[in-house]
Structure formats: structure tokens, C-alpha cells
Design an enzyme around this catalytic site. Structure first.
Site, PDB file in Angstrom:
ATOM      1  N   HIS A 482     -31.487 -20.209 109.010  1.00 33.38           N
ATOM      2  CA  HIS A 482     -31.159 -19.693 107.946  1.00 33.38           C
ATOM      3  C   HIS A 482     -32.303 -18.662 107.617  1.00 33.38           C
ATOM      4  O   HIS A 482     -32.074 -17.433 107.153  1.00 33.38           O
ATOM      5  CB  HIS A 482     -30.847 -20.628 106.698  1.00 33.38           C
ATOM      6  CG  HIS A 482     -30.631 -19.706 105.535  1.00 33.38           C
ATOM      7  ND1 HIS A 482     -29.432 -19.942 105.237  1.00 33.38           N
ATOM      8  CD2 HIS A 482     -31.313 -19.597 104.460  1.00 33.38           C
ATOM      9  CE1 HIS A 482     -29.174 -19.314 103.778  1.00 33.38           C
ATOM     10  NE2 HIS A 482     -30.540 -19.215 103.649  1.00 33.38           N
ATOM     11  N   GLU A 483     -33.471 -19.416 107.554  1.00 37.32           N
ATOM     12  CA  GLU A 483     -34.826 -18.701 106.726  1.00 37.32           C
ATOM     13  C   GLU A 483     -35.168 -17.439 107.859  1.00 37.32           C
ATOM     14  O   GLU A 483     -35.596 -16.628 107.289  1.00 37.32           O
ATOM     15  CB  GLU A 483     -35.843 -19.560 106.730  1.00 37.32           C
ATOM     16  CG  GLU A 483     -35.553 -20.714 105.550  1.00 37.32           C
ATOM     17  CD  GLU A 483     -35.083 -20.049 104.125  1.00 37.32           C
ATOM     18  OE1 GLU A 483     -35.369 -18.875 103.785  1.00 37.32           O
ATOM     19  OE2 GLU A 483     -34.553 -20.784 103.247  1.00 37.32           O
ATOM     20  N   HIS A 486     -33.136 -14.430 107.076  1.00 41.06           N
ATOM     21  CA  HIS A 486     -33.592 -13.697 106.093  1.00 41.06           C
ATOM     22  C   HIS A 486     -35.062 -12.647 106.670  1.00 41.06           C
ATOM     23  O   HIS A 486     -35.094 -11.442 106.326  1.00 41.06           O
ATOM     24  CB  HIS A 486     -34.562 -14.580 104.791  1.00 41.06           C
ATOM     25  CG  HIS A 486     -33.444 -15.062 104.083  1.00 41.06           C
ATOM     26  ND1 HIS A 486     -32.213 -14.346 103.390  1.00 41.06           N
ATOM     27  CD2 HIS A 486     -32.991 -16.222 103.626  1.00 41.06           C
ATOM     28  CE1 HIS A 486     -31.727 -14.971 102.645  1.00 41.06           C
ATOM     29  NE2 HIS A 486     -32.089 -16.194 102.645  1.00 41.06           N
ATOM     30  N   GLU A 511     -27.658 -13.658 100.613  1.00 42.01           N
ATOM     31  CA  GLU A 511     -27.564 -15.169 101.467  1.00 42.01           C
ATOM     32  C   GLU A 511     -26.503 -14.969 102.585  1.00 42.01           C
ATOM     33  O   GLU A 511     -26.735 -15.349 103.357  1.00 42.01           O
ATOM     34  CB  GLU A 511     -27.145 -16.290 100.588  1.00 42.01           C
ATOM     35  CG  GLU A 511     -28.098 -16.624  99.406  1.00 42.01           C
ATOM     36  CD  GLU A 511     -29.556 -17.029  99.914  1.00 42.01           C
ATOM     37  OE1 GLU A 511     -29.603 -17.430 101.020  1.00 42.01           O
ATOM     38  OE2 GLU A 511     -30.607 -16.795  99.164  1.00 42.01           O
ATOM     39  N   TYR A 655     -24.696 -18.467  96.467  1.00 38.97           N
ATOM     40  CA  TYR A 655     -24.930 -19.205  97.895  1.00 38.97           C
ATOM     41  C   TYR A 655     -23.457 -19.402  98.049  1.00 38.97           C
ATOM     42  O   TYR A 655     -23.270 -19.544  99.219  1.00 38.97           O
ATOM     43  CB  TYR A 655     -25.576 -20.388  97.372  1.00 38.97           C
ATOM     44  CG  TYR A 655     -27.022 -20.281  97.460  1.00 38.97           C
ATOM     45  CD1 TYR A 655     -27.704 -20.433  98.716  1.00 38.97           C
ATOM     46  CD2 TYR A 655     -28.019 -20.240  96.367  1.00 38.97           C
ATOM     47  CE1 TYR A 655     -29.027 -20.416  98.806  1.00 38.97           C
ATOM     48  CE2 TYR A 655     -29.385 -20.104  96.846  1.00 38.97           C
ATOM     49  CZ  TYR A 655     -29.964 -20.037  97.793  1.00 38.97           C
ATOM     50  OH  TYR A 655     -31.173 -19.944  98.024  1.00 38.97           O
TER      51      TYR A 655
END
Length: 721
Positions: A482-483, A486, A511, A655
Site C-alpha cells: 500500500h505505502e 503511494h 488512496e 478510505y
């Protein structure tokens, strides 16, 4: 050493050599330069002579240059081991925020911007968007309010909100609490963790110090057999930053007052106006609809988990009456037990196949294949070379940090993309969650030359030990994906202005790209390619594995197919409860930011609201059903909720709403063939590359070839449309 063609990036990485005095001096220098740019425009131009090129462009270019330094100046407070440097970074951020408020409320500049806006010049799409956004921003910052006491009060509020935000996050970063436990109280907690805990002396002789940092907190809630231990940890964690309670309340009140000064009904209406949702009603309807669809599923899941709890307590001969309740501190424990019992899923065993180092390598390989990238770790001599005569240690902020140069592969033109940093282990004073930080944005400079971005992943995974490397639970693999999602968004973005770079999109879309990439953690081929049993990493680890497992034979190098099947079968186990937890956060956020009147928010008991809503929505019991029945003030979870102070205010619903878009993109484009490089590159160029330079809904429609819809989202959750 890197291959020759990757050894000389066209742009040097930033250097992390700041001192307490340089942070403040540099900040003041940047503010002076920026103020001079604004003053010059005002002195040289009139509304008649103002146009995009002489009014907007100088400010946009100054913003670009500011961002190259200010992001790093503010970053030190999240990662530095030196408290004095963190404090200086915090002070610098206050100065920058105050200047930002001053700039956003300059009526003399606004008059020129307003004149440019009304001239309707023919501009390229990104410049047009910049003008529209800037014009609207001045109005949203109080310049639509007549000069006088009201506008002065608005400015005062903005300054105070900035101070609150900085202080709130600083308290969270520097939180250093914990609890002393005997080894018996930690029965069931993995030995790796227990053996790493600080040992007590004096009155705490024979006890162990358990912190509230994630690598301590989550395994204890998941594995501690003693319910009283789990309860103590859970309740203490909810109260770990109670100095933030008054700050949170003050922020809610000030936001509401500011919104009403601007003519909005409440802060939610103000915040959501420029998001994809546009109105609070759209958000409220979405959350209410989701709640109605998930509630029965949550009840059914609790019923099954409570049966499991009753059996467990009976088998252990515990008869304390707690089997009538499914508590907040029960959930991680019995959720894990259910996965082990009903799905033969041993998370500890699965973690053995995901050492942090090889998982990262596998993850980067997936992104290379999908997006046409090449990641090259910069080590040794190459670090020194990029430090321009300095030490290679100067291009990172801590010795544990890894840095990569990122390039396009040959098919994408073999050009430089930017720098990626990984800061993965907890330490004192460091940001306590997992997040991606932009260190330097990309943009086109005034000579038409591309400036490349630098981005950092800051996480808190368990540190390696002599007997075991850092091993990731599957949910931590998902977090890393997930990170890094980004981070990829930040790296591959190609915008003219830093204002729109990378993840600078609206909050209810930002997101979606990283949530979409989580799906690669649930596809069998990708999971297998990521896996690598830690006993194959070194002879020492091999011996340690044999010693701890009592098995002379090494396991398979890659994760067995039956483990993958068991893991994938659990994807939606207790999913309703997981999403109801997110729904609680989103609903609480809207509740405190959407009062009918200012008097209503003044009367609001925020702690009671937070805990009551959690009980009503997530349906899990807390201490309010125990000793002091009906007392909802046992914990202050909102005081640990950095998102609502750090930019997700009246936006946490994003989210959940982003999941609608991420599910639609994955199911429509990638589900059949997750490693389709053609579609991966199309996604890169259509969605990620544009950052926030286009309307996000238009970007989605272009990528999907139609309007997005909720079908895949509800199908994924297993609930009817």
C-alpha cells in the site's frame, strides 16, 4: 556496485545535513524569497496589466523551489533521532505554516489573481487548473469575507489550527509510554518479541517493558492468552496521548467556527465541496448504505467468534463470566485463533516466508515488470560518489535507511525517474505508523528542464535479530504494498507544477491507486514470487531455524501452495467487522464535523461520541459494560487519531470510497492478468502520471472507458448491490 549506466543519475539526491540553526535560517531565507516574489508582483502590476505569465507563473515557480527544501525541513520531525533537530523542524514548520496563512490571505495578490481569472486567457489544461484552484483557494481562505473583525478572526483560527496540528502529531511521534508485565502475563506472545523486550530493574525486577509501538502492540493483542493483559494493553493504548484530548476538541470547534465565517453550514460542507463527493449528503448516504449492508454480516461474525471464545475459555477452565461479551481486546486474538482453527492458517509460519529484505526485492520486481521501471540500490562507493565529496551517510538521515535510484526500463526510454528511500524500523521519536512522505516533488523548471522527485517510505516493522531477520505477517506485506503504491504514484508522476505532483490529488481519490496495488498481495503467483523462507538467507539463520523448529530438514524455499490457498481463503473472513471498524472512523469524522449548529458542537462530548459510535457501528463491547456500567469515558481513541488532525478531517470516508474506485480498476483491468505489462503501463501513464493535474473523475473515466461504479466493490465484499 550498480551497473555503469545507472551510476550517474542526472540529478543528485538531497543531503540530510541540517542542524538546528540551519533549519530555522533556511526557513527564514525561503520565506523572505517567497514574500519578495509576491511583493514584486504587487508593486509592478495592476489588475489591467496582470496576466497568467506575469502573475501566476512567478508564484508557481517559487512554489516549486520552496517544495524542494520545505518538505525535507518538515520531515526531520518525523524521522530524526535528535530531539533538538525534531524540535527545530517543528518550529520551522510553524513558521512556514504562518507564512502560508499570510500568503493565502493577501488581498493585494488576490486582486491580481482575480483579474487574471476574469480575463479567461487561453491556457494549457494544467495551467488553467492551477489558476482555477488558486483563485478558489483565496476565497476559501477568507478573502470572500469583507476586511474587518470577521476576517481577522478567521486568520487567527487558521494560525491556531496549524499550531494544534503540529503539536498533536509531535505528541504522537514522541509518545514513549508502555506497561510492565511479568513473563507469565505475556504467555502466548511470540518468543522473538518477548526476548527482545527491555528487562526491568528495582521495583520492576523480573518484568518486561511493552511499548505501544506496532511491533509490540499488535502481536500482544493477537497472541496474549491472558485476557486481562490484552485489556490493559488495549485501554492503555487508547489513553497513550491524552494530552491531545483538549487539542482535538479545540480543533473541532475552531474548524466549525471558521467554516461558518466563510458562509458554510459546517466544516464538512467546506471540506467536501472540492472533493469527488462534492457534498456531505453524498458521503452520509454512502456511509449509511454501507452500514446497512454490513451490519448483519458483523452480527453473524461476532456470533461465530463468541462461540469460539466460549469454547476456548471452557477448554482452559476459565469461568469468569466474560464469555457473554465479545470485547474490543478480544478481536485480534480470536480472529487469529479462528484463522488457525478453521482455516489452518498459522500467521507465524507464513511470516517465515516473508523476510523483509527479499519481500521488498520481490515487490520492486513486480513494479518493474508492471510499470516499466528499474530500481537500483545505492550503496558503498556509489553513495559516496553521489555525496559530491562528502560522506555517503549524508544522503540518508539514518544508517538503517536504504536508498534507490529509480529508472525507466529500456522499453520506457531508459531515463531517470527519481529517488526512493526506505526507513523501515521503529526508533525513539520516529513517526509511529506507516506512511509515504514526498521529500522533493517533480516539476518542469523555468528552462523547460525536468526536476525529478524523491520519496520516502517510513514504516515500523520488527528489527532483525541474530536468530531471525525481520519477518512480515501477511497484513504487513499488504501495508508495504500500500505505502509503496503511494511511493510509485509519487515517483512516476509527471506534472508541470509541483502543486499537482504525485499524490496531490483530492483526498477521496488519493488512496485508490495504493489500495488497488494491495490486490497483488492476494494473487497466488505474486505471493509465491514474493516468498523466500528465511532459513535460505544465511547458514546462521538456517541453524537458528533448525534449532527453534526442532526440524532437521529445511522447509521449501517458496511458500507452499496449500499455505497460499489457506491465506486466500481467509481474505474475507470477518471482513464485515474490518469494514465496520473503518466505518466507525468515517462516521465519527463526519459526526464531529457536521453539527447542525455551533452550539451543538460546543455541547458535544467527543470521547463519549467516539466510544458510543464504535459500539453502535462495530458492535464490540468495551469497558463500559464492566465495572462502571454505561461509562463511555474509559478511553480517548480520538486523541491518537492523527489522520483527523493531519488532513483527513471530513475526509476519512475516502478510505472506503477509494475502495470503490480501486476495486473497479482492478476487476475491470487487472483481475484476469495481474502482470499484464501493457495495462500496467497504460495505468501508469493514464492515472499515476497525471497526479492531481486533471479532474480525478475524468482520469478514472478515461482509464475505465466508462463511469466508475460500485459493482466490483460490493462483489468483493460479498454483499448485494
Amino acid at each position: 556496485m550498480a551497473p555503469e549506466k545507472y551510476r550517474r543519475p542526472p540529478q543528485l539526491p538531497p543531503r540530510f545535513t541540517a542542524t538546528t540553526s540551519s533549519l530555522i535560517e533556511d526557513t527564514k531565507r525561503l520565506i523572505d524569497r517567497s514574500r519578495n516574489v509576491q511583493d514584486r508582483i504587487v508593486n509592478e502590476l495592476t489588475p489591467e496589466t496582470a496576466n497568467f505569465e506575469n502573475t501566476m507563473l512567478p508564484v508557481a515557480r517559487d512554489d516549486n523551489l520552496m517544495a524542494l527544501e520545505t518538505h525535507i525541513i518538515g520531515f526531520y520531525q518525523a524521522v530524526s533521532t535528535d530531539k533538538a533537530l525534531r524540535d527545530a523542524s517543528t518550529e520551522a514548520e510553524k513558521l512556514l505554516d504562518d507564512f502560508s496563512i499570510e500568503s493565502s490571505m493577501r488581498e493585494d495578490v488576490f486582486k491580481l489573481v482575480d483579474a487574471v481569472f476574469n480575463k479567461k486567457e487561453s491556457l494549457d489544461p494544467e495551467s488553467k487548473r492551477l489558476l482555477e484552484k488558486d483563485h478558489k483557494s483565496y476565497i476559501r481562505n477568507g478573502l470572500g469575507v469583507p476586511a474587518g473583525p470577521k476576517r481577522d478572526r478567521f486568520k487567527e483560527i487558521k494560525k491556531r489550527l496549524s499550531e494544534i496540528s503540529i503539536e498533536f502529531q509531535k505528541n504522537l511521534n514522541e509518545e514513549a509510554g508502555g506497561l510492565w508485565f511479568t513473563p507469565e502475563e505475556l504467555d502466548g506472545v511470540p518468543e522473538d518479541l518477548v526476548s527482545s523486550l527491555k528487562k526491568g530493574e528495582g521495583e520492576n525486577e523480573g518484568k518486561l517493558w511493552l511499548t505501544f509501538k506496532y511491533p509490540d502492540l499488535f502481536p500482544t493483542l493477537k497472541y496474549a492468552n491472558n485476557a486481562e493483559t490484552r485489556k490493559k494493553v488495549f485501554v492503555a493504548n487508547e489513553n497513550k496521548c491524552n494530552q491531545n484530548v483538549p487539542l482535538f476538541r479545540e480543533a473541532i470547534l475552531l474548524r466549525d467556527e471558521a467554516a461558518r465565517i466563510l458562509g458554510y453550514k459546517n466544516h464538512a460542507e467546506f471540506r467536501i465541496e472540492d472533493k469527488m463527493a462534492k457534498t456531505p449528503k453524498t458521503v452520509d448516504d454512502f456511509l449509511a448504505d454501507l452500514r446497512s449492508r454490513l451490519t448483519d454480516g458483523g452480527k453473524a461474525e461476532i456470533k461465530k467468534l463468541l462461540e469460539l471464545k466460549k469454547d476456548d475459555l471452557k477448554n482452559r477452565g476459565i469461568n469468569d463470566g466474560s464469555d457473554e461479551h465479545y470485547f474490543l481486546w478480544d478481536h485480534r486474538y480470536y480472529d487469529r485463533l479462528m484463522l488457525e482453527k478453521d482455516y489452518q492458517l498459522d500467521q507465524q509460519k507464513i511470516a517465515e516466508y516473508f523476510p523483509l529484505s527479499t519481500t521488498i526485492q520481490g515487490m520492486l520486481k513486480i513494479f518493474e515488470e508492471l510499470f516499466g521501471l528499474a530500481f537500483v540500490e545505492i550503496v558503498g562507493e556509489d553513495r559516496d560518489a553521489l555525496a559530491e565529496g562528502g560522506s555517503g551517510s549524508e544522503i540518508v538521515w539514518h544508517k538503517d535507511v536504504q536508498v534507490f535510484s529509480v529508472w525507466d526500463d529500456d522499453g520506457e526510454g531508459a531515463g531517470f525517474v527519481g529517488y526512493l528511500y526506505l526507513d523501515l524500523f521503529p526508533r525513539e521519536g520516529k513517526y509511529g505508523h506507516a506512511a509515504n512522505f514526498n521529500l522533493q516533488p517533480g516539476f518542469i523548471d523555468e528552462n523547460g528542464k525536468r526536476r525529478y522527485p524523491a520519496t520516502a517510505l517510513v514504516c515500523n516493522f520488527s528489527k532483525p535479530t541474530p536468530k531471525k531477520p525481520s519477518l512480515l505477517k501477511h497484513d504487513e506485506v499488504v501495508t508495504l504494498f500500500h505505502e509503496l503504491g503511494h511511493g510509485i504514484h509519487d515517483l512516476v508522476s509527471r506534472t508541470t507544477y509541483s502543486r499537482f505532483h504525485g499524490t496531490n490529488t483530492v483526498r477521496d481519490f488519493v488512496e485508490a491507486p495504493s489500495q488497488m496495488l494491495e490486490n497483488w498481495c492476494w494473487t497466488p503467483a505474486q505471493l509465491r514470487s514474493l516468498s523466500h523462507h528465511y532459513s535460505y538467507l544465511s547458514p546462521d539463520y538456517e541453524n537458528a531455524y533448525k534449532e527453534s523448529s526442532g526440524d532437521e530438514k529445511k522447509p521449501s524455499q517458496q511458500i507452499p501452495h496449500e499455505y497460499i490457498a489457506a491465506l486466500i481463503n481467509t481474505k474475507h473472513v470477518n471482513d464485515a467487522l474490518f469494514n465496520l471498524r473503518q466505518l466507525h472512523f468515517g462516521t465519527f469524522d463526519m459526526t464531529v464535523h457536521e453539527p447542525a449548529s455551533h452550539e451543538d458542537v460546543e455541547k458535544l462530548d467527543i470521547t463519549t461520541t467516539y466510544n458510543k459510535l464504535r459500539k453502535e457501528i462495530a458492535q464490540l463491547d468495551g469497558p463500559e459494560v464492566l465495572e462502571k456500567k454505561g461509562d463511555w469515558t474509559w478511553g480517548n481513541g480520538q486523541a491518537t487519531f492523527g489522520h483527523l488532525i493531519g488532513g483527513y478531517d471530513a475526509g476519512y470516508y475516502g478510505y472506503l470510497s477509494s475502495q470503490v474506485y480501486s476495486a473497479d480498476m482492478f476487476y475491470s483491468v487487472f483481475k484476469k492478468d495481474p502482470m499484464n505489462g501493457t495495462e500496467g503501463r497504460r495505468y501508469r501513464h493514464t492515472v499515476l502520471e497525471r497526479g492531481g493535474s486533471m479532474e480525478e473523475m475524468d482520469v478514472l473515466k478515461e482509464f475505465l472507458g466508462r463511469e466508475p461504479n460500485t459493482e466490483a466493490f460490493y462483489k468483493e465484499l460479498g454483499i448485494q448491490k
